[in-house]
Design a protein around this motif. Structure first.
Motif, short mmCIF file in Angstrom:
data_model
loop_
_atom_site.label_atom_id
_atom_site.label_comp_id
_atom_site.label_asym_id
_atom_site.label_seq_id
_atom_site.Cartn_x
_atom_site.Cartn_y
_atom_site.Cartn_z
N ARG A 588 48.82 16.03 22.24
CA ARG A 588 47.63 15.79 21.43
C ARG A 588 46.36 16.03 22.25
O ARG A 588 46.33 15.80 23.46
CB ARG A 588 47.62 14.35 20.93
N ASP A 592 42.17 12.48 20.15
CA ASP A 592 42.82 12.59 18.84
C ASP A 592 43.77 11.42 18.63
O ASP A 592 44.98 11.57 18.50
CB ASP A 592 43.56 13.92 18.73
N ASN A 595 45.72 11.42 15.36
CA ASN A 595 46.70 12.51 15.24
C ASN A 595 46.42 13.42 14.04
O ASN A 595 47.35 13.88 13.37
CB ASN A 595 48.12 11.94 15.14
N HIS A 597 44.85 16.40 14.21
CA HIS A 597 44.77 17.81 14.60
C HIS A 597 46.14 18.32 15.03
O HIS A 597 47.02 17.54 15.38
CB HIS A 597 43.77 17.99 15.75
N LEU A 637 38.63 16.74 21.84
CA LEU A 637 37.78 16.81 20.66
C LEU A 637 36.36 16.45 21.04
O LEU A 637 36.12 15.54 21.84
CB LEU A 637 38.28 15.84 19.59
N GLU A 643 37.99 20.85 18.02
CA GLU A 643 38.83 21.07 19.19
C GLU A 643 38.06 21.86 20.25
O GLU A 643 37.45 22.89 19.96
CB GLU A 643 40.09 21.83 18.79
#
Length: 661
Positions: A588, A592, A595, A597, A637, A643
């Motif tokens: 990850r 994030d 979760n 992405h 992020l 991202e």
């Protein structure tokens, strides 16, 4: 879970050739000695923890040019070169992800180098050429012996000391991205006085724009035996570097066609000056028992500028750290048992001066703060050999830290005091020569660092953060077969309460409102076949947040799967070829926690080194990322939830010469 661990371990033991030898213990071949696991010398086979030692020979053979690169091939260790220029690293033990630097304790000759702020560990402080060996002890048992930051484990970097014969040595290295490295060292001894000095220079433009770095280092180790019972030791170091920071490239920027080498942060930088001095005295009360007192002082100054999505900040920090640690070590037979007892006290005081100008969502702010952390730790630890085969150990620690925050502009101040009681116990059973099975439990902790309470973005203080605590259990086996095959297997489970993390939903550091669970297995294997030394490792990690806002989610930047392979072959006594490969699975993105992405992509990194061995040195060529893979070791992020990637270098080369006389 524990029952499954026990069944698997028992099966591995019974199926091994070493099981028959356990019925009648063979004469013991002295195993390698480590000092990190108990703050004193101990045979590796008796330590109830997963321990790895990187020896001087392995350091010489490795293609690595920095200490973190040396750690890449170690099972259970995740290394991220953030900017790809060998300057800014994270090193993770046991899957702590984005807070890895704050949960891995790093020592230089037993002296902690973790800072009291978010800068964590500066891995450039000790150049590779100054390192004699590295000891890695995984798990939280180090919290009893060393205190704060040892939740995931302890890495002890042991530097070179004076040799009996005078030696002058050095190295010259050059390669891709205008990289230049130079090292010069000298060591020797006269009567009861030994001395080792070292100087290093490193410059590189870096793979990306605005990723150049220039570093200079000097080191000293001095030891003097006043009498047969009394000895003195002094060590010190100086480090200076000027480093540019390229920052992340967002997915949309990369999709628009900009180069992976570009930077959207052309003015970001961090310049550092750092020095330390450590002294110690050791007095033997008997042939094996002694009193040791160590004291150290360190000063570090940082100037930096950073541009981020919500604004920018320009800052200057100065940290002054003083430490004092007396300890009594008893190595005697007590009540008919070989016993080692350690009693000690750790004191550390860190004072940080901050001058910070920031713009956060369009609002400018300027502040001057004095921050401090004053910590005291009292600890006791004992190792007892019940039989030739069975040894047990245990200990406890009472720890207290007081934090103070004083605003020089407003004339206001805040404070907070945190206390923790820690304990550990373990057992190790030697069933064959240098082979053992072990079980251990530890309660570990870490305090918030100063700027988890102080916020650089808006110059505010949150002194209500609690310490995080963890319960760590592990079960393992290490065994060397008659064929020379060496294997190790370790199961672990770490449950952390009140984990300290940066919450992207609130833009603040908080205590997690659920438990975080980390569990997995670490496997190692080594075998010499056809005069080729093969080595490998596999690490499996499973993470989950239990309860609270992020219930059921995985922890960021923790790959489930990681493996390494290595091969080393010497031809004709002079030509040596080594290959090292590392696979890092999907994980990850940093921040994030919900979760939401896709995972960051996996990658495989292959390095090779061809060396010609001289009588007093070597010539070598190292090729990094042989397969020229496009990948990013680190991804996060941003404030907008997009991202961001830190692209890693493509194929690159280094050529070097080492010499000694």
């Amino acid at each position: 879970m524990l029952r499954s661990f026990l069944v698997v371990m028992l099966g591995l033991w019974v199926c091994s050739p070493g099981f028959a030898a356990a019925a009648e213990l063979q004469p013991v071949v002295m195993d390698e000695v480590v000092v990190t696991a108990t703050r004193q010398e101990e045979e590796l086979a008796t330590v109830p923890a997963n321990v790895t030692v990187i020896t001087a020979e392995e350091i010489t053979q490795s293609p690595a040019e920095t200490v973190p690169e040396l750690l890449r091939s170690v099972a259970g260790v995740l290394v991220n070169d953030i900017a790809g220029n060998g300057r800014n690293y994270t090193v993770d033990l046991r899957g702590f992800g984005e807070t890895a630097s704050l949960n891995t304790l790093v020592l230089i000759d037993g002296r902690r180098i973790n800072q009291a702020d978010l800068s964590g560990v500066d891995w450039s402080l000790i150049p590779k050429d100054r390192v004699e060996r590295i000891e890695i002890v995984r798990g939280g048992r180090g919290s009893v012996l060393y205190g704060d930051n040892a939740t995931g484990g302890v890495i002890n970097i042991i530097t070179k000391t004076g040799t009996r014969e005078a030696v002058v040595g050095g190295s010259l290295v050059g390669g891709s991205y205008s990289t230049y490295l130079g090292n010069l060292s000298a060591s020797g001894a006269v009567s009861d006085l030994s001395l080792a000095v070292n100087g290093n220079y490193r410059s590189a433009d870096g793979y990306r724009d605005n990723s150049d770095t220039l570093a200079k280092d000097a080191g000293l180790n001095l030891a003097y035996d006043l009498t047969d019972r009394l000895s003195l030791a002094v060590s010190g170091g100086y480090h200076k570097d000027d480093t540019s920071l390229p920052g992340a490239l967002t997915k949309s920027e990369l999709d628009s066609g900009i180069s992976r080498k570009d930077s959207m942060h052309p003015d970001d930088y961090a310049d550092v000056k750092d020095w330390y001095l450590q002294g110690g005295v050791k007095f033997f009360l008997t042939g094996n028992s002694y009193l040791q007192v160590d004291a150290s002082k360190r000063e570090r100054e940082s100037d930096f500028f950073s541009l981020f999505d919500a604004g920018e900040y320009t800052g200057n920090t100065e940290i002054d750290t003083r430490a004092f640690s007396p300890q009594l070590v008893v190595n005697e037979q007590l009540f008919g048992y070989d016993t080692r007892i350690l009693l000690g006290y750790d004191y550390e005081k860190s004072d940080e001066d901050i001058v910070n100008e920031s713009i956060f969502f369009g609002f400018p702010s300027k502040a001057s703060y004095d921050l401090s952390k004053d910590s005291h730790g009292y600890f006791a630890h004992a190792d007892l050999a019940l039989t030739e085969r069975l040894s047990i150990s245990g200990g406890g620690r009472k720890d207290r830290a007081k934090f103070k925050f004083k605003s020089l502009d407003a004339g206001s101040s805040e404070s907070n005091t945190l206390k923790e009681n820690l304990y550990t116990f373990g057992a190790s059973y030697r069933f064959a020569n240098n082979s053992s099975v072990y079980l251990s439990y530890a309660k570990s902790f870490r305090y918030p660092v100063l700027d988890e309470m102080y916020n650089f973005f808006d110059n505010s203080v949150n002194s209500s953060l609690d310490a995080q605590t963890s319960d760590d259990i592990e079960l393992g086996l290490r065994h060397r077969f008659e064929s020379g095959l060496a294997v190790g297997v370790n199961f672990f489970r770490v449950v952390t309460q009140d984990e300290i993390f940066y919450n992207p939903a609130t833009f603040a550091n908080e205590n997690l409102d659920g438990d975080s669970i980390r569990q997995g297995v670490e496997l190692t294997v080594e075998q010499n076949l056809f005069d080729i030394l093969f080595s490998g490792s596999y690490t499996y990690r499973d993470t989950e947040i239990d309860g609270g806002q992020y219930d059921g989610k995985e922890l960021p930047n923790v790959p489930k799967h990681q493996w390494t392979l290595g091969a080393l072959k010497t031809f004709g006594g002079h030509v040596q070829l080594g290959l090292n490969g590392t696979y890092i699975g999907e994980r990850r993105f940093i921040s994030d926690f919900d979760n939401s992405h896709d995972d960051q992509e996996d990658y495989f990194y292959l390095t090779g080194k061809l060396a010609y061995l001289l009588d007093q040195g070597s010539m070598y060529l190292t090729v990094n990322n042989i397969l020229d893979q496009e990948y990013a070791e680190y991804g996060a992020l941003n404030f907008m939830g997009e991202e961001g990637f830190y692209p890693s270098p493509g194929i690159n080369f280094l050529a070097g010469l080492t010499f000694s006389f």
